[in-house]
Design an enzyme around this catalytic site. Structure first.
Site, PDB file in Angstrom:
ATOM      1  N   TYR A 515      40.806  46.374  43.688  1.00  0.00           N
ATOM      2  CA  TYR A 515      40.451  46.204  42.276  1.00  0.00           C
ATOM      3  C   TYR A 515      39.278  45.243  42.156  1.00  0.00           C
ATOM      4  O   TYR A 515      39.016  44.419  43.032  1.00  0.00           O
ATOM      5  CB  TYR A 515      41.653  45.724  41.444  1.00  0.00           C
ATOM      6  CG  TYR A 515      42.029  44.266  41.627  1.00  0.00           C
ATOM      7  CD1 TYR A 515      41.501  43.274  40.797  1.00  0.00           C
ATOM      8  CD2 TYR A 515      42.932  43.877  42.620  1.00  0.00           C
ATOM      9  CE1 TYR A 515      41.856  41.943  40.950  1.00  0.00           C
ATOM     10  CE2 TYR A 515      43.294  42.556  42.781  1.00  0.00           C
ATOM     11  CZ  TYR A 515      42.747  41.588  41.940  1.00  0.00           C
ATOM     12  OH  TYR A 515      43.103  40.262  42.097  1.00  0.00           O
ATOM     13  N   CYS A 516      38.550  45.381  41.042  1.00  0.00           N
ATOM     14  CA  CYS A 516      37.458  44.454  40.711  1.00  0.00           C
ATOM     15  C   CYS A 516      37.668  44.008  39.271  1.00  0.00           C
ATOM     16  O   CYS A 516      38.802  43.855  38.824  1.00  0.00           O
ATOM     17  CB  CYS A 516      36.098  45.110  40.947  1.00  0.00           C
ATOM     18  SG  CYS A 516      35.794  46.588  39.958  1.00  0.00           S
ATOM     19  N   ARG A 517      36.607  43.801  38.542  1.00  0.00           N
ATOM     20  CA  ARG A 517      36.771  43.394  37.146  1.00  0.00           C
ATOM     21  C   ARG A 517      37.119  44.579  36.264  1.00  0.00           C
ATOM     22  O   ARG A 517      38.079  44.547  35.503  1.00  0.00           O
ATOM     23  CB  ARG A 517      35.500  42.713  36.619  1.00  0.00           C
ATOM     24  CG  ARG A 517      35.619  42.262  35.154  1.00  0.00           C
ATOM     25  CD  ARG A 517      34.331  41.641  34.639  1.00  0.00           C
ATOM     26  NE  ARG A 517      33.252  42.616  34.555  1.00  0.00           N
ATOM     27  CZ  ARG A 517      33.007  43.375  33.489  1.00  0.00           C
ATOM     28  NH1 ARG A 517      33.776  43.295  32.424  1.00  0.00           N
ATOM     29  NH2 ARG A 517      32.005  44.223  33.487  1.00  0.00           N
ATOM     30  N   GLY A 519      36.490  48.196  37.432  1.00  0.00           N
ATOM     31  CA  GLY A 519      36.686  49.462  38.108  1.00  0.00           C
ATOM     32  C   GLY A 519      35.427  50.082  38.683  1.00  0.00           C
ATOM     33  O   GLY A 519      35.463  51.242  39.112  1.00  0.00           O
ATOM     34  N   TYR A 544      40.824  44.280  36.895  1.00  0.00           N
ATOM     35  CA  TYR A 544      41.530  43.081  36.455  1.00  0.00           C
ATOM     36  C   TYR A 544      41.511  42.948  34.934  1.00  0.00           C
ATOM     37  O   TYR A 544      42.463  42.440  34.340  1.00  0.00           O
ATOM     38  CB  TYR A 544      40.895  41.853  37.105  1.00  0.00           C
ATOM     39  CG  TYR A 544      41.605  40.558  36.769  1.00  0.00           C
ATOM     40  CD1 TYR A 544      42.781  40.212  37.413  1.00  0.00           C
ATOM     41  CD2 TYR A 544      41.098  39.695  35.799  1.00  0.00           C
ATOM     42  CE1 TYR A 544      43.446  39.037  37.118  1.00  0.00           C
ATOM     43  CE2 TYR A 544      41.756  38.510  35.488  1.00  0.00           C
ATOM     44  CZ  TYR A 544      42.922  38.187  36.143  1.00  0.00           C
ATOM     45  OH  TYR A 544      43.567  37.029  35.834  1.00  0.00           O
TER      46      TYR A 544
END
Length: 552
Positions: A515-517, A519, A544
């Site tokens: 995951y990142c901020r 997607g 996130y």
């Protein structure tokens, strides 16, 4: 005076043309590699580019000083401390560059030696007349940004500690730049999104007075506090930075214009299998996640394409582009701006090729955060104390049994595959094997720093010492400052910029959830792992932000 700022959004990079309209003499500062626009504009304004000035040896892009010198005959200039592999004019601290006439009047640039980001960093104070009390502006390079200052850690490999460089930076800022009048305009070399700092503004200019008041790093504080402040939480350095810095210092081949060659599907697969070429899918994210060629990498032209490509592919890697029709030349140019010149060609209309050849299709596996978070939110694991999803079975069971809905991959009509345990041979069919051996014929903006607190119960540990059920590897590919501001329990932080170098830390035989901020980076990371043979990879749709929003 003629003054023009050229801002390149995809690299958050600014260059400047300054000239005296009376004499026609001009200077170009920090040019990008494709220089035709500068030359055209200078000719239209009746200017001759006599000097190409670099504020420092850039690491984040391949500069056009050699291209511009070749096109105009201009002399290349660096700060006095620069060591280069080609002839340069060294600019001394306090030196004046007169663009006006023999009478001494006219546009004048004053050199300020401002080490800190690099040893040879300089800034240029611009005056329309030599005796103007308030300068027109100052080109601050990577010493001072709008909202931030240059990162001091890029020379660590050369034996210069971030703390030493930060102390030099503090001295440069306070004795040189902050000594200028408050009304002096500030024109930096980069803006928001650049990895050369961490809190850059979207504004591309400011004033010394506004920065004195508003820039966090310029607030009154002891030097030791400044050093601690600017050495902490810097973003991960993209893998191509050292490569570009070396080319900018030692010299590089001149840019060769023109579109990449068109390749057939068999030629594309042969380039991959026989030449080690990376198949780089630069279509928009929804198109890639819906259907892509097995084993392909992904960095969309809609995002920070060159920077992300430089993070997931090693310099010198042969590349075949998979771009929407008409976008291949833009992709090649943007790669050339970071010195990735080894583009073998492109596969025309990859979407149509995939439609004809379903055996080649792979689709991204994306899971909603609701599938990872039970009704009770994140709960602590019984043995490790790490966060684990509550309710609805283990993550491995979810990954093995759930299907991705069409809406999750941009409305794909491709038949669904299980999230876990799908057939992923990494590269997929080779040349001559496509379509069962039959002929086949013929973002979102940069993820910003995260906000908010860690999500749910037991989150304060930021994943330290934690693990997910059944050996699932949960990887947060955001930058360290984002991770420290809030992370999913049990997550391990491996920033996208460093993932290629740390891929050996992950087990390809165990499931990976990324995951990142929001997607974007997680899809790039998933493609990187799949291209390296990881068979059970998915990413969290919405990243996130989606989880934090739900927790709030």
């Amino acid at each position: 005076m003629h003054f023009a700022q050229y801002y390149l959004d995809c690299l958050s990079q600014a260059s400047y043309l300054i000239g005296d309209e009376t004499t026609g003499r001009a200077v170009l500062v920090d040019p990008r590699r494709d220089t035709d626009e500068y030359v055209r504009d200078a000719e239209a304004a009746g200017l001759r580019i006599e000097l190409v000035v670099e504020t420092h040896i850039h690491a984040d892009f391949l500069s056009g000083h050699l291209e511009l010198a070749g096109a105009t005959g201009a002399t290349v200039c660096f700060g006095e401390a620069a060591e280069t592999g080609f002839p340069i004019r060294r600019l001394r601290d306090g030196e004046r560059i007169q663009l006006g006439g023999d009478d001494g009047d006219g546009v004048t640039l004053t050199v300020l030696a401002t080490p800190g980001h690099t040893l040879e960093s300089i800034c240029l104070v611009i005056r329309e007349h030599p005796d103007d009390e308030v300068p027109f502006g100052v080109l601050t390079g990577d010493t001072l940004f709008v909202g931030d200052v240059g990162r001091p850690d890029l020379l660590s490999a050369a034996g210069h500690s971030p703390e030493d460089m930060a102390a030099r930076l503090h001295h440069s800022l306070h004795t040189k730049l902050l000594a200028l009048p408050d009304a002096t305009r500030v024109f930096p070399a980069h803006g928001a999104g650049s990895a050369c700092g961490r809190s850059l503004s979207t504004e591309t200019s400011s004033t010394i007075g506004d920065q004195r008041r508003l820039n966090y790093a310029l607030q009154p504080m002891p030097e030791a506090d400044f050093v601690r402040l600017v050495t902490a939480g810097q973003p991960a350095t993209p893998g191509y930075f050292a490569h570009d810095a070396a080319l900018n210092r030692d010299g590089h081949p001149l840019l060769e214009p023109g579109p990449p060659a068109a390749l057939t599907l068999d030629e594309t697969l042969a380039a991959r299998d026989r030449q080690g070429a990376a198949l780089l899918d630069c279509r928009p994210l929804p198109a890639y996640t819906r259907a892509h060629l097995a084993g392909s990498f992904h960095t969309s032209l809609d995002t920070r394409f060159a920077e992300y490509t430089g993070s997931v592919l090693a310099p010198g890697t042969p590349i075949v582009l998979l771009a929407d029709p008409g976008a291949e030349q833009e992709a090649r140019l943007r790669l050339a701006r970071i010195g990735y010149d080894h583009v073998l060609g492109h596969l025309p209309d990859p979407a149509a090729v995939l439609e004809r050849c379903p055996a080649l299709i792979r689709r991204s596996r994306r899971v909603r955060y609701e599938e990872l978070v039970g009704e009770g939110g994140w709960v602590s694991g019984e043995s490790s104390g790490a966060g684990a999803p509550g309710g609805g079975g283990s993550v491995e069971e979810k990954l093995a049994g759930e299907k991705v809905g069409a809406e999750e991959v941009g409305g794909s009509e491709v038949s669904g595959e299980a999230l876990g345990g799908v057939e992923m041979a990494g590269r997929g069919p080779g040349a001559g094997e496509a379509c069962g051996g039959e002929p086949c014929g013929g973002e979102p903006d940069r993820d910003d720093l995260g906000r908010g607190e860690p999500v749910g119960r037991e989150a304060a540990g930021h994943g330290a010492g934690g693990s997910w059920p059944a050996g699932v590897q949960l990887i947060d590919v955001r930058n360290p400052a984002e991770y420290e501001a809030g992370a999913l329990p049990g997550a391990r932080n491996i920033p996208l910029a460093g993932l290629r170098h740390r891929i050996g830390e992950l087990d390809p035989d165990r499931p990976v959830v990324l995951y990142c901020r929001s997607g974007n980076r997680s899809v790039i990371a998933a493609a990187l792992l799949e291209a390296h043979g990881f068979g059970d990879v998915c990413d969290v749709l919405g990243g996130y932000e989606a989880v934090a929003t739900d927790a709030a």
